[in-house]
Design a protein around this motif. Structure first.
Motif, PDB file in Angstrom:
ATOM      1  N   ILE A   3       0.849  -1.183   0.000  1.00 41.36           N
ATOM      2  CA  ILE A   3       0.000   0.000   0.000  1.00 41.36           C
ATOM      3  C   ILE A   3       0.889   1.238   0.000  1.00 41.36           C
ATOM      4  CG2 ILE A   3      -1.695   1.302   1.336  1.00 41.36           C
ATOM      5  CD1 ILE A   3      -2.738  -1.366   2.396  1.00 41.36           C
ATOM      6  N   ALA A   4       0.561   2.228  -0.851  1.00 44.15           N
ATOM      7  CA  ALA A   4       1.359   3.448  -0.930  1.00 44.15           C
ATOM      8  C   ALA A   4       1.295   4.196   0.404  1.00 44.15           C
ATOM      9  CB  ALA A   4       0.855   4.335  -2.066  1.00 44.15           C
ATOM     10  N   ARG A   5       2.447   4.571   0.923  1.00 48.08           N
ATOM     11  CA  ARG A   5       2.548   5.259   2.200  1.00 48.08           C
ATOM     12  C   ARG A   5       2.548   6.774   1.974  1.00 48.08           C
ATOM     13  NH1 ARG A   5       5.152   3.275   6.485  1.00 48.08           N
ATOM     14  NH2 ARG A   5       3.882   1.462   6.063  1.00 48.08           N
ATOM     15  N   LEU A   6       1.753   7.500   2.750  1.00 45.28           N
ATOM     16  CA  LEU A   6       1.723   8.956   2.675  1.00 45.28           C
ATOM     17  C   LEU A   6       2.981   9.524   3.335  1.00 45.28           C
ATOM     18  CD1 LEU A   6      -2.008   9.732   3.580  1.00 45.28           C
ATOM     19  CD2 LEU A   6      -0.978   9.455   1.318  1.00 45.28           C
ATOM     20  N   ALA A   7       3.631  10.478   2.683  1.00 47.52           N
ATOM     21  CA  ALA A   7       4.855  11.065   3.228  1.00 47.52           C
ATOM     22  C   ALA A   7       4.560  12.042   4.358  1.00 47.52           C
ATOM     23  CB  ALA A   7       5.635  11.771   2.115  1.00 47.52           C
ATOM     24  N   GLU A   8       3.403  12.669   4.309  1.00 47.17           N
ATOM     25  CA  GLU A   8       2.992  13.627   5.335  1.00 47.17           C
ATOM     26  C   GLU A   8       1.654  13.211   5.924  1.00 47.17           C
ATOM     27  OE1 GLU A   8       4.810  16.111   6.427  1.00 47.17           O
ATOM     28  OE2 GLU A   8       6.433  15.820   4.975  1.00 47.17           O
ATOM     29  N   VAL A   9       1.461  13.501   7.199  1.00 45.96           N
ATOM     30  CA  VAL A   9       0.204  13.170   7.855  1.00 45.96           C
ATOM     31  C   VAL A   9      -0.800  14.281   7.590  1.00 45.96           C
ATOM     32  CG1 VAL A   9      -0.929  12.656  10.039  1.00 45.96           C
ATOM     33  CG2 VAL A   9       1.418  11.910   9.649  1.00 45.96           C
ATOM     34  N   PRO A  10      -1.954  13.964   6.990  1.00 49.47           N
ATOM     35  CA  PRO A  10      -2.946  15.001   6.699  1.00 49.47           C
ATOM     36  C   PRO A  10      -3.429  15.697   7.965  1.00 49.47           C
ATOM     37  CG  PRO A  10      -3.430  12.979   5.501  1.00 49.47           C
ATOM     38  CD  PRO A  10      -2.360  12.646   6.490  1.00 49.47           C
ATOM     39  N   ALA A  11      -3.824  16.960   7.819  1.00 45.82           N
ATOM     40  CA  ALA A  11      -4.260  17.752   8.964  1.00 45.82           C
ATOM     41  C   ALA A  11      -5.485  17.142   9.643  1.00 45.82           C
ATOM     42  CB  ALA A  11      -4.561  19.181   8.521  1.00 45.82           C
ATOM     43  N   ASP A  12      -6.389  16.546   8.845  1.00 44.71           N
ATOM     44  CA  ASP A  12      -7.585  15.975   9.471  1.00 44.71           C
ATOM     45  C   ASP A  12      -7.243  14.747  10.320  1.00 44.71           C
ATOM     46  OD1 ASP A  12      -6.939  14.570   7.186  1.00 44.71           O
ATOM     47  OD2 ASP A  12      -8.994  14.325   6.478  1.00 44.71           O
ATOM     48  N   ALA A 238       5.125 -11.723  -7.759  1.00 41.55           N
ATOM     49  CA  ALA A 238       6.190 -11.262  -8.647  1.00 41.55           C
ATOM     50  C   ALA A 238       5.653 -10.758  -9.980  1.00 41.55           C
ATOM     51  CB  ALA A 238       7.200 -12.383  -8.877  1.00 41.55           C
ATOM     52  N   GLU A 239       4.522 -11.294 -10.408  1.00 43.73           N
ATOM     53  CA  GLU A 239       3.934 -10.824 -11.661  1.00 43.73           C
ATOM     54  C   GLU A 239       3.516  -9.364 -11.576  1.00 43.73           C
ATOM     55  OE1 GLU A 239       0.730 -13.346 -12.742  1.00 43.73           O
ATOM     56  OE2 GLU A 239       2.000 -15.082 -13.191  1.00 43.73           O
ATOM     57  N   GLY A 240       3.006  -8.967 -10.424  1.00 46.86           N
ATOM     58  CA  GLY A 240       2.540  -7.592 -10.278  1.00 46.86           C
ATOM     59  C   GLY A 240       3.522  -6.672  -9.587  1.00 46.86           C
ATOM     60  N   GLU A 241       4.524  -7.225  -8.920  1.00 49.38           N
ATOM     61  CA  GLU A 241       5.467  -6.420  -8.139  1.00 49.38           C
ATOM     62  C   GLU A 241       6.870  -7.019  -8.269  1.00 49.38           C
ATOM     63  OE1 GLU A 241       6.004  -3.006  -5.962  1.00 49.38           O
ATOM     64  OE2 GLU A 241       4.069  -3.797  -6.600  1.00 49.38           O
ATOM     65  N   PRO A 242       7.500  -6.862  -9.441  1.00 51.69           N
ATOM     66  CA  PRO A 242       8.785  -7.529  -9.682  1.00 51.69           C
ATOM     67  C   PRO A 242       9.977  -6.795  -9.055  1.00 51.69           C
ATOM     68  CG  PRO A 242       8.136  -6.309 -11.629  1.00 51.69           C
ATOM     69  CD  PRO A 242       7.014  -6.141 -10.633  1.00 51.69           C
ATOM     70  N   GLU A 243       9.853  -6.405  -7.791  1.00 57.98           N
ATOM     71  CA  GLU A 243      10.989  -5.796  -7.103  1.00 57.98           C
ATOM     72  C   GLU A 243      12.003  -6.869  -6.740  1.00 57.98           C
ATOM     73  OE1 GLU A 243       9.986  -3.268  -3.859  1.00 57.98           O
ATOM     74  OE2 GLU A 243       8.225  -2.420  -4.858  1.00 57.98           O
ATOM     75  N   GLN A 244      13.231  -6.451  -6.469  1.00 57.49           N
ATOM     76  CA  GLN A 244      14.296  -7.416  -6.228  1.00 57.49           C
ATOM     77  C   GLN A 244      13.993  -8.319  -5.040  1.00 57.49           C
ATOM     78  OE1 GLN A 244      16.815  -8.122  -8.176  1.00 57.49           O
ATOM     79  NE2 GLN A 244      17.493  -9.749  -6.792  1.00 57.49           N
ATOM     80  N   TRP A 245      13.476  -7.753  -3.945  1.00 52.65           N
ATOM     81  CA  TRP A 245      13.224  -8.580  -2.765  1.00 52.65           C
ATOM     82  C   TRP A 245      12.124  -9.605  -3.039  1.00 52.65           C
ATOM     83  CZ3 TRP A 245       8.719  -9.157   0.021  1.00 52.65           C
ATOM     84  CH2 TRP A 245       7.705  -8.212  -0.198  1.00 52.65           C
ATOM     85  N   VAL A 246      11.160  -9.232  -3.887  1.00 52.25           N
ATOM     86  CA  VAL A 246      10.094 -10.172  -4.238  1.00 52.25           C
ATOM     87  C   VAL A 246      10.665 -11.319  -5.062  1.00 52.25           C
ATOM     88  CG1 VAL A 246       7.943 -10.453  -5.528  1.00 52.25           C
ATOM     89  CG2 VAL A 246       8.289  -8.419  -4.106  1.00 52.25           C
ATOM     90  N   LEU A 247      11.515 -11.004  -6.017  1.00 46.80           N
ATOM     91  CA  LEU A 247      12.140 -12.050  -6.829  1.00 46.80           C
ATOM     92  C   LEU A 247      13.012 -12.965  -5.968  1.00 46.80           C
ATOM     93  CD1 LEU A 247      13.115  -9.924  -9.971  1.00 46.80           C
ATOM     94  CD2 LEU A 247      11.102 -11.388  -9.646  1.00 46.80           C
ATOM     95  N   GLU A 248      13.666 -12.387  -4.970  1.00 45.88           N
ATOM     96  CA  GLU A 248      14.480 -13.200  -4.062  1.00 45.88           C
ATOM     97  C   GLU A 248      13.597 -14.112  -3.216  1.00 45.88           C
ATOM     98  OE1 GLU A 248      16.753 -10.360  -1.876  1.00 45.88           O
ATOM     99  OE2 GLU A 248      18.059  -9.866  -3.572  1.00 45.88           O
ATOM    100  N   MET A 249      12.423 -13.620  -2.814  1.00 53.60           N
ATOM    101  CA  MET A 249      11.497 -14.470  -2.063  1.00 53.60           C
ATOM    102  C   MET A 249      10.967 -15.596  -2.938  1.00 53.60           C
ATOM    103  SD  MET A 249      11.270 -13.759   1.118  1.00 53.60           S
ATOM    104  CE  MET A 249       9.724 -14.557   1.591  1.00 53.60           C
ATOM    105  N   LEU A 250      10.702 -15.306  -4.197  1.00 51.69           N
ATOM    106  CA  LEU A 250      10.256 -16.345  -5.117  1.00 51.69           C
ATOM    107  C   LEU A 250      11.330 -17.418  -5.264  1.00 51.69           C
ATOM    108  CD1 LEU A 250       8.453 -17.649  -7.229  1.00 51.69           C
ATOM    109  CD2 LEU A 250       9.261 -15.940  -8.892  1.00 51.69           C
TER     110      LEU A 250
END
Length: 260
Positions: A3-12, A238-250
């Motif tokens: 899940i994409a992480r927000l860099a700043e915490v919204p005011a609400d 890995a099909e949807g998220e081919p990052e290096q750590w994912v490939l290493e887990m595969l």
């Protein structure tokens, strides 16, 4: 998928938190973890809390309620949930702040014994009677025998090293978004893949898994079936998220299955 992480915490969000903590004096976003839009340590005059959250319309928001519902069952294994806010389009959990570092799974790490101890305690906990997927259900698309994974134990299932904090002489388990019900040997089985990815041979990884008594009672055919299904899980990721750590887990999952 992470899940994409927000860099700043919204005011609400800050306003919602301040209603529980008092005025926010400072905050810092927390790295690691893949299951929340907000992950932040917040300091007020009286307390420091860790806050994680999702928008109320996020497709995984149900994991917030699940984590709150599970928390009473995992005292001394996980940070305590202090409050749960569902308002203004947000779903937020406030946790006891734990000062620790992420676990090191490398060969020779002193953290390995602590993780095995925590996993042993977890394996004795019966899953609470709440809405929670079973491992048989989660694996039914990847195994011809998913019933082999059934059981009554509470499982964490997400042994990413950032989900294990080493605090003093204990391992604290965080981020229960993927908690499930199933056979008690499944968590050490999942840990085996992480250990192989971290540099252990399959035999060394299995010896660490054997520190958890539940592993030693697992039917070998069931473990092999689970190893095969786990390869399928990481192939899909890995099909949807081919990052290096994912490939290493595969590759680690394939190495484990081939060794069996």
């Amino acid at each position: 998928m992470p899940i994409a992480r927000l860099a700043e915490v919204p005011a609400d969000v800050l306003a919602l938190v301040e209603a529980r903590t008092g005025a926010v004096l400072a905050y810092e976003t927390v790295g690691g973890g893949l299951n929340s839009e907000i992950a932040v340590r917040i300091r007020s005059a009286d307390t420091t809390v860790f806050v994680k959250g999702l928008r109320s319309d996020h497709r995984r928001v149900r994991t917030q309620q699940r984590e709150a519902d599970i928390n009473p069952s995992i005292k001394h294994l996980a940070p305590a949930v202090l409050w749960h806010i569902q308002a203004s389009g947000w779903d937020l959990l406030g946790f006891q702040d734990i000062h620790g570092r992420h676990a090191d799974y490398a060969p020779g790490s002193p953290d390995l014994s602590l993780v095995a101890d925590a996993m042993t305690r977890l394996s004795s906990i019966t899953a609470p009677d709440i809405v929670m997927r079973s491992m048989a259900d989660r694996m039914k698309a990847r195994s011809k025998t998913p019933e082999l994974f059934a059981g009554a134990a509470l499982l964490h299932t997400d042994w990413f090293p950032t989900n294990v904090l080493v605090a003093g002489e204990r391992a604290v388990l965080v981020d229960w978004a993927w908690a499930s019900r199933g056979a008690a040997w499944i968590d050490p089985a999942l840990w085996v893949v992480w250990l192989i990815k971290s540099g252990h041979t399959p035999e060394e990884a299995a010896r660490w898994a054997a520190r958890v008594p539940a592993w030693n009672t697992a039917p070998p055919a069931a473990v092999t079936a689970f190893a095969k299904a786990t390869v399928g899980v990481w192939e899909e990721i890995a099909e949807g998220e081919p990052e290096q750590w994912v490939l290493e887990m595969l590759q680690a999952a394939r190495t484990w299955y081939n060794a069996r």
